[in-house]
Design a protein around this motif. Structure first.
Motif, PDB file in Angstrom:
ATOM      1  N   ARG A  73       0.836  -1.206   0.000  1.00 33.00           N
ATOM      2  CA  ARG A  73       0.000   0.000   0.000  1.00 33.00           C
ATOM      3  C   ARG A  73       0.867   1.251   0.000  1.00 33.00           C
ATOM      4  N   ARG A  76       2.961   0.952  -3.628  1.00 36.00           N
ATOM      5  CA  ARG A  76       2.108   0.825  -4.817  1.00 36.00           C
ATOM      6  C   ARG A  76       0.647   1.001  -4.422  1.00 36.00           C
ATOM      7  N   PRO A  77       0.258   2.215  -4.060  1.00 37.76           N
ATOM      8  CA  PRO A  77      -1.108   2.431  -3.559  1.00 37.76           C
ATOM      9  C   PRO A  77      -2.205   2.149  -4.581  1.00 37.76           C
ATOM     10  N   ASP A  78      -1.893   2.187  -5.853  1.00 39.17           N
ATOM     11  CA  ASP A  78      -2.914   1.977  -6.880  1.00 39.17           C
ATOM     12  C   ASP A  78      -2.983   0.537  -7.392  1.00 39.17           C
ATOM     13  N   THR A  79      -2.083  -0.307  -6.940  1.00 43.49           N
ATOM     14  CA  THR A  79      -2.060  -1.692  -7.405  1.00 43.49           C
ATOM     15  C   THR A  79      -2.944  -2.556  -6.509  1.00 43.49           C
ATOM     16  N   THR A 102      -7.710  -5.647  -1.609  1.00 44.09           N
ATOM     17  CA  THR A 102      -8.849  -5.586  -2.511  1.00 44.09           C
ATOM     18  C   THR A 102      -9.812  -6.731  -2.237  1.00 44.09           C
ATOM     19  N   GLU A 123     -11.540  -2.696 -11.423  1.00 45.68           N
ATOM     20  CA  GLU A 123     -11.615  -1.555 -10.509  1.00 45.68           C
ATOM     21  C   GLU A 123     -10.384  -0.674 -10.633  1.00 45.68           C
ATOM     22  N   ALA A 124      -9.206  -1.289 -10.719  1.00 43.50           N
ATOM     23  CA  ALA A 124      -7.969  -0.522 -10.851  1.00 43.50           C
ATOM     24  C   ALA A 124      -7.956   0.281 -12.155  1.00 43.50           C
ATOM     25  N   GLU A 125      -8.426  -0.326 -13.242  1.00 41.90           N
ATOM     26  CA  GLU A 125      -8.494   0.386 -14.522  1.00 41.90           C
ATOM     27  C   GLU A 125      -9.490   1.541 -14.455  1.00 41.90           C
ATOM     28  N   ILE A 127     -10.362   3.245 -11.769  1.00 43.02           N
ATOM     29  CA  ILE A 127      -9.764   4.296 -10.934  1.00 43.02           C
ATOM     30  C   ILE A 127      -8.730   5.065 -11.732  1.00 43.02           C
ATOM     31  N   GLN A 128      -7.896   4.358 -12.488  1.00 40.89           N
ATOM     32  CA  GLN A 128      -6.879   5.016 -13.308  1.00 40.89           C
ATOM     33  C   GLN A 128      -7.527   5.915 -14.358  1.00 40.89           C
ATOM     34  N   ARG A 131      -8.858   9.048 -12.756  1.00 47.34           N
ATOM     35  CA  ARG A 131      -7.769  10.001 -12.469  1.00 47.34           C
ATOM     36  C   ARG A 131      -7.330  10.729 -13.729  1.00 47.34           C
TER      37      ARG A 131
END
Length: 170
Positions: A73, A76-79, A102, A123-125, A127-128, A131
């Motif tokens: 975390r 790599r907070p976004d992974t 997650t 979800e990661a995609e 969020i990216q 942003r």
């Protein structure tokens, strides 16, 4: 052509690591898996340029999955991070989620792995993409403000020119 997902797996048992890879590949994922078994290797691997997903065992000799989750975390907070364990108590599951995991997967229920990975990656995609849209929106807002300032300066200059023209006309 499918996109190859780069997965960092913190797993001390090579058979379990192979099983994770097999479950993902049989579910249609193309994966490049980096398998590490200890804290030093895990922290070094977190420095890779691209990691799409982290799978972390909770119980490792000399290293604890919760500490690994905290480190992931931080670095790599976004992974997305999926915690995997042979046996997690309800309190441990809640703690995993509270620390930013997650999802969690029990090793005896690996049929949940592929859907959990799919959801975590989606979800990661999302969020990216959000942003990126936010950054684009901020850029457009800055451009709009510049345009509005220029319009104000133009209106002021036009007013001054009109006043000067009126004063000089007679």
């Amino acid at each position: 052509m499918k996109c190859v997902k780069k997965i960092l797996a913190l797993e001390d048992d090579p058979r379990d690591a192979g099983l994770l890879r097999t479950f993902l590949e049989e579910s249609g994922f193309e994966v490049e898996m980096i398998v590490v078994a200890n804290q030093a290797d895990f922290e070094r691997a977190l420095g890779c340029e691209r990691i799409d997903l982290i799978l972390s065992d909770c119980n490792l000799p000399g290293y604890d999955g919760f500490a690994a989750l905290k480190m992931a975390r931080e670095k790599r907070p976004d992974t997305p991070v999926l915690m995997i364990s042979g046996a997690l108590s309800e309190a441990e599951i809640v703690e995993c989620l509270r620390l930013g995991a997650t999802d969690y997967i029990l090793k005896k229920r690996l049929e949940r792995l592929a859907p959990a990975v799919k959801r975590a990656l989606a979800e990661a995609e999302a969020i990216q993409r959000a942003r990126e849209l936010e950054a684009e929106n901020e850029k457009l807002e800055a451009q709009l403000q510049r345009i509005q300032r220029l319009e104000s300066i133009g209106a002021l200059a036009g007013g001054i020119a009109h006043d000067l023209n009126n004063a000089l006309g007679p």
